[in-house]
Design a protein around this motif. Structure first.
Motif, PDB file in Angstrom:
ATOM      1  N   LYS A   1       0.839  -1.211   0.000  1.00 46.15           N
ATOM      2  CA  LYS A   1       0.000   0.000   0.000  1.00 46.15           C
ATOM      3  C   LYS A   1       0.872   1.260   0.000  1.00 46.15           C
ATOM      4  CE  LYS A   1      -4.588  -1.102   1.089  1.00 46.15           C
ATOM      5  NZ  LYS A   1      -4.755  -1.576  -0.258  1.00 46.15           N
ATOM      6  N   ARG A   2       1.830   1.288   0.902  1.00 45.62           N
ATOM      7  CA  ARG A   2       2.608   2.526   1.075  1.00 45.62           C
ATOM      8  C   ARG A   2       3.854   2.531   0.195  1.00 45.62           C
ATOM      9  NH1 ARG A   2       0.906   6.831   2.709  1.00 45.62           N
ATOM     10  NH2 ARG A   2       0.788   6.658   4.973  1.00 45.62           N
ATOM     11  N   VAL A   3       3.872   3.443  -0.768  1.00 46.81           N
ATOM     12  CA  VAL A   3       5.078   3.708  -1.551  1.00 46.81           C
ATOM     13  C   VAL A   3       5.483   5.141  -1.235  1.00 46.81           C
ATOM     14  CG1 VAL A   3       6.072   3.936  -3.868  1.00 46.81           C
ATOM     15  CG2 VAL A   3       4.417   2.116  -3.401  1.00 46.81           C
ATOM     16  N   VAL A   4       6.741   5.333  -0.843  1.00 41.65           N
ATOM     17  CA  VAL A   4       7.244   6.685  -0.584  1.00 41.65           C
ATOM     18  C   VAL A   4       8.213   7.023  -1.711  1.00 41.65           C
ATOM     19  CG1 VAL A   4       8.314   8.252   1.060  1.00 41.65           C
ATOM     20  CG2 VAL A   4       7.045   6.267   1.906  1.00 41.65           C
ATOM     21  N   TYR A   5       7.899   8.080  -2.439  1.00 43.46           N
ATOM     22  CA  TYR A   5       8.591   8.399  -3.684  1.00 43.46           C
ATOM     23  C   TYR A   5       9.406   9.686  -3.525  1.00 43.46           C
ATOM     24  CZ  TYR A   5       8.776  10.064  -8.612  1.00 43.46           C
ATOM     25  OH  TYR A   5       9.157  10.540  -9.846  1.00 43.46           O
ATOM     26  N   ALA A   6      10.639   9.646  -4.046  1.00 46.72           N
ATOM     27  CA  ALA A   6      11.497  10.842  -4.026  1.00 46.72           C
ATOM     28  C   ALA A   6      11.137  11.718  -5.217  1.00 46.72           C
ATOM     29  CB  ALA A   6      12.966  10.431  -4.086  1.00 46.72           C
TER      30      ALA A   6
ATOM     31  N   GLY B   1      -6.170   1.555  -4.626  1.00 48.79           N
ATOM     32  CA  GLY B   1      -6.161   1.822  -3.184  1.00 48.79           C
ATOM     33  C   GLY B   1      -4.765   1.891  -2.588  1.00 48.79           C
ATOM     34  N   MET B   2      -3.767   2.153  -3.436  1.00 48.83           N
ATOM     35  CA  MET B   2      -2.416   2.333  -2.899  1.00 48.83           C
ATOM     36  C   MET B   2      -2.368   3.621  -2.073  1.00 48.83           C
ATOM     37  SD  MET B   2       0.782   1.924  -5.419  1.00 48.83           S
ATOM     38  CE  MET B   2       1.168   0.273  -5.843  1.00 48.83           C
ATOM     39  N   ALA B   3      -1.398   3.736  -1.171  1.00 46.98           N
ATOM     40  CA  ALA B   3      -1.297   4.930  -0.320  1.00 46.98           C
ATOM     41  C   ALA B   3       0.070   5.594  -0.515  1.00 46.98           C
ATOM     42  CB  ALA B   3      -1.513   4.541   1.138  1.00 46.98           C
ATOM     43  N   PRO B   4       0.277   6.235  -1.668  1.00 43.84           N
ATOM     44  CA  PRO B   4       1.604   6.803  -1.931  1.00 43.84           C
ATOM     45  C   PRO B   4       1.813   8.156  -1.261  1.00 43.84           C
ATOM     46  CG  PRO B   4       0.170   7.161  -3.824  1.00 43.84           C
ATOM     47  CD  PRO B   4      -0.650   6.420  -2.795  1.00 43.84           C
ATOM     48  N   ILE B   5       3.038   8.388  -0.846  1.00 41.18           N
ATOM     49  CA  ILE B   5       3.442   9.729  -0.409  1.00 41.18           C
ATOM     50  C   ILE B   5       4.623  10.140  -1.278  1.00 41.18           C
ATOM     51  CG2 ILE B   5       4.488  11.094   1.434  1.00 41.18           C
ATOM     52  CD1 ILE B   5       2.770   9.674   3.432  1.00 41.18           C
ATOM     53  N   CYS B   6       4.485  11.291  -1.938  1.00 41.93           N
ATOM     54  CA  CYS B   6       5.555  11.816  -2.788  1.00 41.93           C
ATOM     55  C   CYS B   6       6.215  12.955  -2.026  1.00 41.93           C
ATOM     56  CB  CYS B   6       4.975  12.336  -4.108  1.00 41.93           C
ATOM     57  SG  CYS B   6       4.057  11.055  -4.996  1.00 41.93           S
ATOM     58  N   LEU B   7       7.488  12.796  -1.729  1.00 43.41           N
ATOM     59  CA  LEU B   7       8.198  13.845  -1.001  1.00 43.41           C
ATOM     60  C   LEU B   7       8.890  14.738  -2.025  1.00 43.41           C
ATOM     61  CD1 LEU B   7       9.700  11.715   1.922  1.00 43.41           C
ATOM     62  CD2 LEU B   7       7.610  13.109   1.929  1.00 43.41           C
ATOM     63  N   GLY B   8       8.410  15.959  -2.151  1.00 42.22           N
ATOM     64  CA  GLY B   8       8.983  16.905  -3.113  1.00 42.22           C
ATOM     65  C   GLY B   8      10.222  17.543  -2.506  1.00 42.22           C
ATOM     66  N   LEU B   9      11.372  16.946  -2.829  1.00 38.06           N
ATOM     67  CA  LEU B   9      12.618  17.350  -2.165  1.00 38.06           C
ATOM     68  C   LEU B   9      13.181  18.630  -2.772  1.00 38.06           C
ATOM     69  CD1 LEU B   9      14.383  13.843  -2.074  1.00 38.06           C
ATOM     70  CD2 LEU B   9      12.680  14.787  -0.475  1.00 38.06           C
ATOM     71  N   ALA B  10      13.666  19.510  -1.907  1.00 37.87           N
ATOM     72  CA  ALA B  10      14.415  20.689  -2.346  1.00 37.87           C
ATOM     73  C   ALA B  10      15.835  20.236  -2.721  1.00 37.87           C
ATOM     74  CB  ALA B  10      14.435  21.720  -1.226  1.00 37.87           C
TER      75      ALA B  10
ATOM     76  N   PHE C   1      11.399  10.636   5.067  1.00 32.84           N
ATOM     77  CA  PHE C   1      11.042   9.340   4.464  1.00 32.84           C
ATOM     78  C   PHE C   1      10.503   8.389   5.524  1.00 32.84           C
ATOM     79  CE2 PHE C   1      13.359  10.818   0.790  1.00 32.84           C
ATOM     80  CZ  PHE C   1      12.762  10.160  -0.270  1.00 32.84           C
ATOM     81  N   VAL C   2      11.159   8.342   6.679  1.00 30.60           N
ATOM     82  CA  VAL C   2      10.726   7.421   7.736  1.00 30.60           C
ATOM     83  C   VAL C   2       9.360   7.849   8.273  1.00 30.60           C
ATOM     84  CG1 VAL C   2      11.270   6.565  10.058  1.00 30.60           C
ATOM     85  CG2 VAL C   2      13.085   6.753   8.334  1.00 30.60           C
TER      86      VAL C   2
END
Ligand code: NAD
Length: 330
Positions: free
Chosen positions: A118-123, A169-178, A229-230
């Motif tokens: 479910k949880r994908v954390v994307y850079a 129903g995936m639960a992705p979080i995209c971290l928009g990195l500076a 990320f964590v």
């Protein structure tokens, strides 16, 4: 947590691997070593406590085998950091960039879906997703406006993950990195200006500032980034979408150069060259949303982060034979 990290041998990926292992999590690392440095994972591989909790697969994220690797790892969370990260190379070879950054990300989405992740954390790239925003610091509600093939491809990854959230129903979080900086950033690459300037100053080579030095960036320390990320991995499953990760502070390239030179006790001036295609004049990210939903905020000030980076660079960069003399003369 059982985790899988793509781009595990890279600058940010390997720092994330160390943090996950230190917190007792299991990690399967995936990398094709195109820019990743195997030595970045020495600590992860050698520390006895981590035995059995870390494995590393040499594989391209576009490869069909990724499906079986993700299924075998059965991760609670997939951290997707593997990417072609050279913005200027994306201008000269947009197809290569798109293969890794778009097709590779689709393959990660598919492999994750099939494995029931479910949880994908994307850079994601917070520095490039907004183009030239109307106001700074820019928040996530600002319209996107990618201005380079790299920016388009990284944003496409966000859109694919959003579509997978809707469809499956995936639960992705995209971290928009500076602009991320810190130990392990390649001093030979083009992207990390702090590592590039520090290495040039340590080796006595001239450092090049593109433009007049007034362009600004939002510099965020790698330790703070892996903390995001964590936190994203551990956030409630209802927390999804894009989150800016930066400091909100604009620093000019000229000021960054001066801070690095001061940290090294150097006084040489950089040379200047014309601005390169695809480069922005100014960017800084508003991180209120990350603070609210992830409980994240940056902890390391730029001068402190530069000192930590410079200390690390001294251990990996060979100074010229007359370096001590050069320091005394300055
Ligand atoms: N460094 C920054 O300032 C910054 C800013 C915004 C976003 N990002 C994103 O963060 C992520 C990590 O960036 P980084 O600075 O650590 O770069 P990096 O080059 O150090 O790490 C990227 C890693 O991905 C691996 N890789 C590349 N192509 C691959 C492929 N096809 N298959 C498998 N592995 C592959 C490389 O070998 C490398 O280990 C990237 O997705 C990048 O777009 C970085």
């Amino acid at each position: 947590m059982r985790t899988l990290v793509t781009g595990a041998a890279g600058f940010i990926g390997s720092t994330l691997v160390d943090r996950l292992l230190a917190e007792g999590h299991q990690v399967v690392g995936v990398d094709n070593f195109s820019t990743g440095n195997p030595a970045n994972l020495d600590a992860a591989k050698s520390r006895g406590a981590y035995r059995g909790r870390f494995s590393l697969m040499k594989v391209d994220v576009q490869a069909p085998e990724l499906t079986d690797i993700v299924a075998g790892a059965n991760p609670d969370v997939v951290f997707h950091l593997a990417a072609h990260v050279d913005l200027r190379a994306s201008v000269s070879n947009p197809e290569f960039d798109a293969r890794t950054n778009i097709l590779g990300t689709i393959n990660v989405c598919e492999a994750s879906r099939r494995a029931g992740v479910k949880r994908v954390v994307y850079a994601a790239s917070g520095g490039s997703r907004y183009g030239v925003p109307a106001r700074l610091p820019v928040d996530e509600s600002c319209p996107v406006g990618p201005l380079s093939p790299y920016a388009v491809a990284k944003l496409a990854g966000e859109f694919y993950l959003g579509a997978y959230a809707e469809m499956y129903g995936m639960a992705p979080i995209c971290l928009g990195l500076a602009n991320v900086y810190g130990p392990r950033q390649s001093p030979t690459g083009e992207a990390g200006v702090i590592a590039v300037f520090g290495s040039a100053l340590l080796t006595g080579r001239p450092a090049t500032v593109y433009g007049d030095g007034t362009s600004t960036r939002d510099y965020v320390y790698v330790g703070d980034v892996v903390d995001a990320f964590v936190r994203a991995a551990e956030a409630p499953v209802a927390v999804v979408g894009t989150y800016n990760i930066g400091t909100g502070i604009q620093t000019t390239v000229a000021d960054v150069y001066r801070m690095i030179a001061r940290a090294l006790g150097e006084s040489s001036e950089p040379r200047h060259a014309t601005v390169r295609t695809g480069e922005l004049q100014a960017i800084a990210l508003d991180t209120s949303r990350s603070e609210r939903d992830l409980g994240w905020r940056p902890a390391v000030k730029l001068y402190e982060g530069i000192h930590r980076t410079v200390s690390w660079l001294r251990t990996v960069v060979e100074p010229p034979s007359n370096y001590e003399g050069a320091c005394r003369a300055s």
